[in-house]
Design a protein around this motif. Sequence first.
Motif, PDB file in Angstrom:
ATOM      1  N   ARG A  61       0.826  -1.212   0.000  1.00  0.00           N
ATOM      2  CA  ARG A  61       0.000   0.000   0.000  1.00  0.00           C
ATOM      3  C   ARG A  61       0.859   1.260   0.000  1.00  0.00           C
ATOM      4  N   MET A  62       1.907   1.249   0.800  1.00  0.00           N
ATOM      5  CA  MET A  62       2.777   2.426   0.859  1.00  0.00           C
ATOM      6  C   MET A  62       3.544   2.596  -0.449  1.00  0.00           C
ATOM      7  N   ASP A  63       4.013   1.513  -1.020  1.00  0.00           N
ATOM      8  CA  ASP A  63       4.726   1.598  -2.298  1.00  0.00           C
ATOM      9  C   ASP A  63       3.816   2.153  -3.391  1.00  0.00           C
ATOM     10  N   GLU A  64       2.541   1.736  -3.362  1.00  0.00           N
ATOM     11  CA  GLU A  64       1.588   2.243  -4.359  1.00  0.00           C
ATOM     12  C   GLU A  64       1.400   3.744  -4.249  1.00  0.00           C
ATOM     13  N   LYS A  65       1.541   4.286  -3.046  1.00  0.00           N
ATOM     14  CA  LYS A  65       1.404   5.734  -2.833  1.00  0.00           C
ATOM     15  C   LYS A  65       2.744   6.456  -2.959  1.00  0.00           C
ATOM     16  N   GLY A  66       3.792   5.694  -3.256  1.00  0.00           N
ATOM     17  CA  GLY A  66       5.110   6.306  -3.364  1.00  0.00           C
ATOM     18  C   GLY A  66       5.689   6.707  -2.025  1.00  0.00           C
ATOM     19  N   LEU A  67       5.268   6.025  -0.957  1.00  0.00           N
ATOM     20  CA  LEU A  67       5.711   6.353   0.394  1.00  0.00           C
ATOM     21  C   LEU A  67       6.757   5.366   0.869  1.00  0.00           C
ATOM     22  N   LYS A  68       7.760   5.893   1.553  1.00  0.00           N
ATOM     23  CA  LYS A  68       8.747   5.076   2.242  1.00  0.00           C
ATOM     24  C   LYS A  68       8.695   5.413   3.730  1.00  0.00           C
ATOM     25  N   PRO A  69       9.116   4.498   4.588  1.00  0.00           N
ATOM     26  CA  PRO A  69       9.057   4.778   6.028  1.00  0.00           C
ATOM     27  C   PRO A  69       9.719   6.095   6.416  1.00  0.00           C
ATOM     28  N   GLU A  70      10.824   6.433   5.746  1.00  0.00           N
ATOM     29  CA  GLU A  70      11.527   7.669   6.108  1.00  0.00           C
ATOM     30  C   GLU A  70      10.735   8.934   5.767  1.00  0.00           C
ATOM     31  N   ASP A  71       9.648   8.786   4.987  1.00  0.00           N
ATOM     32  CA  ASP A  71       8.798   9.947   4.690  1.00  0.00           C
ATOM     33  C   ASP A  71       7.903  10.317   5.866  1.00  0.00           C
ATOM     34  N   ILE A  72       7.743   9.401   6.806  1.00  0.00           N
ATOM     35  CA  ILE A  72       6.897   9.656   7.978  1.00  0.00           C
ATOM     36  C   ILE A  72       7.815  10.057   9.130  1.00  0.00           C
ATOM     37  N   LYS A  73       7.841  11.353   9.415  1.00  0.00           N
ATOM     38  CA  LYS A  73       8.753  11.890  10.425  1.00  0.00           C
ATOM     39  C   LYS A  73       8.056  12.208  11.743  1.00  0.00           C
ATOM     40  N   GLY A  74       6.724  12.044  11.758  1.00  0.00           N
ATOM     41  CA  GLY A  74       5.978  12.310  12.978  1.00  0.00           C
ATOM     42  C   GLY A  74       4.492  12.380  12.676  1.00  0.00           C
ATOM     43  N   VAL A  75       3.720  12.792  13.683  1.00  0.00           N
ATOM     44  CA  VAL A  75       2.266  12.826  13.553  1.00  0.00           C
ATOM     45  C   VAL A  75       1.822  13.747  12.424  1.00  0.00           C
ATOM     46  N   GLU A  76       2.610  14.771  12.142  1.00  0.00           N
ATOM     47  CA  GLU A  76       2.223  15.705  11.071  1.00  0.00           C
ATOM     48  C   GLU A  76       2.164  15.028   9.711  1.00  0.00           C
ATOM     49  N   ASN A  77       2.784  13.864   9.574  1.00  0.00           N
ATOM     50  CA  ASN A  77       2.756  13.126   8.298  1.00  0.00           C
ATOM     51  C   ASN A  77       1.780  11.955   8.304  1.00  0.00           C
ATOM     52  N   LEU A  78       1.040  11.792   9.399  1.00  0.00           N
ATOM     53  CA  LEU A  78       0.140  10.637   9.522  1.00  0.00           C
ATOM     54  C   LEU A  78      -0.874  10.579   8.391  1.00  0.00           C
ATOM     55  N   HIS A  79      -1.363  11.742   7.970  1.00  0.00           N
ATOM     56  CA  HIS A  79      -2.405  11.789   6.935  1.00  0.00           C
ATOM     57  C   HIS A  79      -1.944  11.203   5.600  1.00  0.00           C
ATOM     58  N   LYS A  80      -0.652  11.058   5.418  1.00  0.00           N
ATOM     59  CA  LYS A  80      -0.143  10.503   4.164  1.00  0.00           C
ATOM     60  C   LYS A  80      -0.360   8.995   4.067  1.00  0.00           C
ATOM     61  N   LEU A  81      -0.504   8.342   5.210  1.00  0.00           N
ATOM     62  CA  LEU A  81      -0.623   6.889   5.228  1.00  0.00           C
ATOM     63  C   LEU A  81      -2.013   6.443   4.775  1.00  0.00           C
ATOM     64  N   PRO A  82      -2.124   5.282   4.138  1.00  0.00           N
ATOM     65  CA  PRO A  82      -3.435   4.789   3.690  1.00  0.00           C
ATOM     66  C   PRO A  82      -4.284   4.318   4.861  1.00  0.00           C
ATOM     67  N   PHE A  83      -5.597   4.350   4.668  1.00  0.00           N
ATOM     68  CA  PHE A  83      -6.518   3.814   5.667  1.00  0.00           C
ATOM     69  C   PHE A  83      -6.538   2.285   5.611  1.00  0.00           C
ATOM     70  N   ILE A  84      -6.920   1.684   6.730  1.00  0.00           N
ATOM     71  CA  ILE A  84      -7.157   0.243   6.819  1.00  0.00           C
ATOM     72  C   ILE A  84      -8.613   0.057   7.248  1.00  0.00           C
ATOM     73  N   THR A  85      -9.300  -0.923   6.665  1.00  0.00           N
ATOM     74  CA  THR A  85     -10.695  -1.178   7.005  1.00  0.00           C
ATOM     75  C   THR A  85     -10.875  -2.620   7.465  1.00  0.00           C
ATOM     76  N   LYS A  86     -12.053  -2.901   7.986  1.00  0.00           N
ATOM     77  CA  LYS A  86     -12.347  -4.262   8.428  1.00  0.00           C
ATOM     78  C   LYS A  86     -12.287  -5.240   7.260  1.00  0.00           C
ATOM     79  N   ASP A  87     -12.649  -4.782   6.062  1.00  0.00           N
ATOM     80  CA  ASP A  87     -12.543  -5.645   4.889  1.00  0.00           C
ATOM     81  C   ASP A  87     -11.101  -6.089   4.656  1.00  0.00           C
ATOM     82  N   ASP A  88     -10.157  -5.171   4.883  1.00  0.00           N
ATOM     83  CA  ASP A  88      -8.740  -5.536   4.745  1.00  0.00           C
ATOM     84  C   ASP A  88      -8.364  -6.631   5.734  1.00  0.00           C
ATOM     85  N   LEU A  89      -8.880  -6.515   6.955  1.00  0.00           N
ATOM     86  CA  LEU A  89      -8.562  -7.510   7.975  1.00  0.00           C
ATOM     87  C   LEU A  89      -9.123  -8.873   7.592  1.00  0.00           C
TER      88      LEU A  89
END
Length: 454
Positions: A61-89
């Motif tokens: 999911r992160m690769d599809e959005k072009g995100l790498k772990p180092e792009d998340i530097k704190g809570v201010e970047n949380l919105h960049k991460l994809p959502f997870i739903t019960k269907d995913d689980l």
Amino acid sequence: EIGSGLVGSEMCIRDRDTNMGNYFQPEIECASQDQIRAWQDERLVKQVRHVYDNVEMYRKRMDEKGLKPEDIKGVENLHKLPFITKDDLRDEYPYGLLAMPLSDCVRIQSTSGTTGRRVVAFYTQHDIDLWEECCARAIVAAGGTKDDVVHVSYGFGLFTGGAGLNGGSHRLGSLTLPMSSGNTDRQIQFMTDLGSTILCCTPSYAAYLAETIIERGLRDKIKLKAGIFGAEAWTEEMRHDIEKKLGIKAYDIYGLTEISGPGVSFECEEQAGMHVNEDHFIAEVINPVTGEVLPDGEKGELVFTSITKEAFPLLRYRTRDIGILSHKKCSCGRTHVKMTKPLGRSDDMLIIKGVNVFPSQIETVLLNKGYPANYQIIVTRVNNSDNLEVRVEMTPEMFSDSISEISGREKQLVSALKAMLGIYADVKLVAPKTIARSEGKAVRVIDKRNLYQA
């Protein structure tokens, strides 16, 4: 280690013994906003790396959005991460979201759903330790100490309710009665004989216990002072009714299996919203249609990110619960953000004749009119037209009224529900104890429309 730091056993013992200000862990529960944010920033960064390295779905999911772990530097970047739903689980059942070796996991819990694949959550011992600390905070916030007798009537087994409050009571050092749900005669016997002081169960079962205790003339035999009730929606009116009948203060607790279980948030003595344990969970409120993050005070769908969970960490999990967040100062001294009790659901609210209807609205009307919280909502569709029927139990006093008086009561409720909902509801008053009692989650809604069948 994720989640290590100011949650060690030494501090737990110190806090338990001092129990200052009704806090289990005052250094955490009353931490400054800057400290809470620092914990969240550090733990979120570690958690993102943890799931990226260990869970294929997150990495994809992160690769599809072009995100790498180092792009998340704190809570201010949380919105960049994809959502997870019960269907995913359900799609990843059973091991797809496991982020630790199975050999490091010591327990599973599972949802009580009856459709589709079950959701199974995994726990390391560290996960369980932190979960139990969160539940201990809730018990202390309700006035609990190691001198209390905690009566746990949530279900045990796969359901998280019993395990969470049982563990929290142990962590506090209270005598714990692991009653589980059901067998009301035994519940009341132990409650009176062993002097239970704090009751933990669903609000609907608390209401049933209160009704039974009063009927048997045992009200003066119980020593309850508080109740910690969750796992289903309940109104302020129902809270006051339970408090009056049992002579207690009733506190809300919130949680879900996917995130850990009860103890994600809990009420303090203000009884005006639940403090989220922000050292373990980051809460957001979003527009359920657009996914836009909403500011404090706006109503939307609650989203949680687990920042200390090892085995089954979920990032930006969409709960489908509707709520509001507030950072307003609380008189209890806790500094963690507060959430309202769930105000409904974004996915299973009833849409009747184009109108959004929540069972809590109907319950509010009934309790305000003096009816017990024993009712059922039945929705049918005839000739493409929706029909809403509300069956309501009368009190014994009401049942002794004449037929004309009962008919008049039905008409009053029809008018009150029309004013609340904006649509007509057919009201049927039924005899006391006609509607089946629940020893777990109450079955409030029967939707016979089969709207979602293929």
